[in-house]
Design a protein around this motif. Structure first.
Motif, PDB file in Angstrom:
ATOM      1  N   UNK A 328      -2.600  35.089 -13.914  1.00 53.32           N
ATOM      2  CA  UNK A 328      -1.585  35.971 -14.242  1.00 53.32           C
ATOM      3  C   UNK A 328      -2.053  36.170 -15.528  1.00 53.32           C
ATOM      4  N   UNK A 329      -1.999  35.194 -16.450  1.00 53.18           N
ATOM      5  CA  UNK A 329      -1.767  35.285 -18.003  1.00 53.18           C
ATOM      6  C   UNK A 329      -2.912  36.101 -18.517  1.00 53.18           C
ATOM      7  N   UNK A 330      -3.908  36.331 -17.890  1.00 53.87           N
ATOM      8  CA  UNK A 330      -5.101  37.100 -18.270  1.00 53.87           C
ATOM      9  C   UNK A 330      -4.647  38.502 -18.259  1.00 53.87           C
ATOM     10  N   UNK A 331      -3.701  39.001 -17.387  1.00 53.25           N
ATOM     11  CA  UNK A 331      -3.344  40.300 -17.423  1.00 53.25           C
ATOM     12  C   UNK A 331      -2.203  40.433 -18.161  1.00 53.25           C
ATOM     13  N   UNK A 332      -2.480  40.868 -19.625  1.00 48.99           N
ATOM     14  CA  UNK A 332      -1.494  40.706 -20.713  1.00 48.99           C
ATOM     15  C   UNK A 332      -0.904  42.132 -20.853  1.00 48.99           C
ATOM     16  N   UNK A 363       6.478  40.663 -24.498  1.00 51.69           N
ATOM     17  CA  UNK A 363       5.099  40.584 -23.634  1.00 51.69           C
ATOM     18  C   UNK A 363       5.591  39.842 -22.625  1.00 51.69           C
ATOM     19  N   UNK A 364       4.368  40.054 -21.669  1.00 54.70           N
ATOM     20  CA  UNK A 364       4.376  39.223 -20.133  1.00 54.70           C
ATOM     21  C   UNK A 364       3.239  39.563 -19.401  1.00 54.70           C
ATOM     22  N   UNK A 365       3.077  38.817 -18.631  1.00 62.33           N
ATOM     23  CA  UNK A 365       1.831  38.984 -17.488  1.00 62.33           C
ATOM     24  C   UNK A 365       1.990  40.205 -16.750  1.00 62.33           C
ATOM     25  N   UNK A 366       1.195  40.777 -16.174  1.00 63.14           N
ATOM     26  CA  UNK A 366       1.363  41.988 -15.496  1.00 63.14           C
ATOM     27  C   UNK A 366       2.429  41.708 -14.328  1.00 63.14           C
ATOM     28  N   UNK A 367       2.665  40.535 -13.823  1.00 56.50           N
ATOM     29  CA  UNK A 367       3.585  40.409 -12.531  1.00 56.50           C
ATOM     30  C   UNK A 367       4.778  39.667 -13.168  1.00 56.50           C
TER      31      UNK A 367
END
Length: 381
Positions: A328-332, A363-367
Motif C-alpha cells: 500500500x505504501x506505493x499508493x502515495x 500524507x498517507x497511503x491510499x488506504x
C-alpha cells in the motif's frame, strides 16, 4: 491507487476475519438449502471383488464427498459474480477519478455501514430501518430454487448472492470503487470471497441447522468482529483523508538530521553554521544551490521517516525515493492537495509542493494505513 496484490490481501483478510460470519448470517440459509435439500443419489452397487467383499472405504469416501460438490459449486458461482462486479466497480471508479478525500469519504461510509450491520446483529431494532435489504420476493425465489435437484442450482444461487450483500460485502464494493482499476477492483472482491470460503460452509450450516441459542451466540460473536473491522476501517478513512493521525508521536520516525545547504555551509535552514558533512550530502530535508527546499521520503513497504520539519516560505519539492517499494505504501497521497502518485519500485518521483505557509501537511497511503506529516515552520532553531 492501491496495488492489486495489496487489495487482494486486504479483501482476503477482511473476508477471513469478518466476512465469512457476516455473510453467512445473510446467505447461509441459501447455502444450507442448496446442500441439504438436494437428494443424495443412492450409492451404486459395486460388483464384489474376487476376494468376496465390497470395499467399504470407497462407499464412505463417496458419501462424505457428496455434500462438498454443491458447496464448491456455490462458492465458485459466488467467486465469479463478485469478481465480475469488482471489475465493473473498478471501471466505474476509474471513470470517476475520485480524489483522495472522496475515497476517504467512501471508506468512512463503508465503515459506518459495517457498524450498522454489527448493531443489527446485536438485535438493535431501530437499525434495521436504515439498512438496505433485498426484496422479500427475491429471498422466496432463492429458497424455492434451493429445493431443486439440478446440479447447476448451487452455482446459480452462489452467483446470485451478489444481489444479497452483507454489510462487509458492501464495504468491499466501495473499496473496489476507490481502487479506480478493473484489475484491482476484481482483486479485492475475489480476495474477499476466497477469505470467506473456509468458514462460510460451516457457519452457514450452523445458522441453518443449529439451535436458536447457538445461532444467537454466533450472531453476537459476528457482531463483535464486524464492529472491530468497522472501527479499523473508519480510523483508516480518517487518516486517508488527512484529517487526523492516530500514530503515537513516540513511534513516529522523525527527520532529525540537520539541513544541508548545497554549495554552502551545513547548518540550519535559516543559514546557521555547523560542521561535519560535505556539501551535497543526502539528508531528509535540504536546500539546494538555487534556494529550493527538497524533502526526501524513502518508500519501501513503509515510509521513512514519517515526520519532517521544513522551512515555510521556501519553494519546496517532495522526492519519493522508491527503494524496493511495495504494498500500500506505493499508493502515495496528499489529501489536502489532491495528490495521488504510484511510487516507482526503484527510483525517484518528484512532487512540487509550491511555497508553503506555516502549518502541517499530512500524507498517507491510499488506504490510510500508513501516514506521516511535514511540519512547515517559519523560524527553525
Amino acid at each position: 491507487m492501491p496495488s492489486s496484490v495489496a487489495l487482494l490481501i486486504t479483501g482476503a483478510s477482511t473476508g477471513l476475519l469478518a466476512g465469512g460470519a457476516s455473510c453467512a448470517a445473510v446467505q447461509g440459509g441459501l447455502l444450507a438449502g442448496a446442500v441439504t435439500r438436494r437428494r443424495t443419489p443412492a450409492p451404486q452397487k459395486t460388483p464384489p471383488k474376487q476376494s468376496g467383499k465390497p470395499s467399504r472405504s470407497a462407499t464412505t469416501v463417496q458419501g462424505a464427498a457428496a455434500p462438498l460438490a454443491p458447496v464448491g459449486a456455490f462458492l465458485a458461482g459466488k467467486l465469479l459474480s463478485h469478481t465480475v462486479l469488482g471489475a465493473l466497480l473498478g471501471v466505474f471508479g476509474d471513470a470517476l477519478q475520485p480524489s483522495p478525500r472522496t475515497q476517504a469519504v467512501l471508506l468512512l461510509t463503508a465503515g459506518l455501514l459495517m457498524a450498522l450491520f454489527a448493531l443489527d446483529l446485536f438485535g438493535v431494532k431501530w437499525v434495521g430501518r436504515l439498512l438496505p435489504r433485498p426484496p422479500a420476493s427475491f429471498g422466496r425465489l432463492m429458497r424455492r430454487s434451493a429445493r431443486t435437484d439440478s446440479v447447476a442450482t448451487p452455482a446459480l444461487i452462489g452467483f446470485a448472492t451478489v444481489l444479497v450483500p452483507c454489510g462487509v460485502t458492501l464495504s468491499m464494493e466501495l473499496l473496489a470503487i476507490t481502487s479506480g482499476s478493473p484489475v484491482a477492483g476484481a482483486a479485492v472482491m475475489a480476495g474477499f470471497v476466497l477469505g470467506t470460503a473456509p468458514l462460510f460452509a460451516l457457519l452457514g450450516y450452523l445458522f441453518r441447522r443449529g439451535s436458536q441459542a447457538l445461532s444467537g451466540q454466533l450472531a453476537a460473536l459476528t457482531g463483535v468482529v464486524v464492529l472491530a473491522v468497522a472501527a479499523w476501517t473508519m480510523a483508516s478513512a480518517l487518516q486517508a483523508g488527512g484529517w487526523v493521525s492516530f500514530d503515537a508521536p513516540e513511534k513516529q520516525a522523525a527527520a532529525s538530521e540537520p539541513f544541508i545547504v548545497e554549495g554552502g555551509d551545513q547548518g540550519s535552514a535559516d543559514g546557521g553554521s555547523g560542521g561535519g558533512e560535505t556539501a551535497g550530502a543526502v539528508a531528509p530535508v535540504r536546500i539546494d544551490a538555487s534556494g529550493k527546499q527538497i524533502v526526501t521520503l524513502t518508500v519501501t513497504d513503509f515510509y521513512v521517516p514519517t515526520q519532517f520539519t521544513a522551512k515555510a516560505g521556501v519553494p519546496t519539492t517532495l522526492v519519493l525515493h522508491g527503494k524496493d517499494s511495495g504494498g500500500c505504501a506505493r499508493a502515495f497521497t496528499i489529501p489536502e492537495l489532491g495528490v495521488q502518485e504510484i511510487v516507482k519500485r526503484d527510483g525517484d518521483t518528484e512532487i512540487d509542493l509550491g511555497t508553503r505557509e506555516p502549518g502541517t501537511l499530512r500524507f498517507s497511503c491510499a488506504m490510510g494505513m500508513q501516514t506521516g506529516a511535514i511540519e512547515f515552520k517559519k523560524d527553525l532553531r
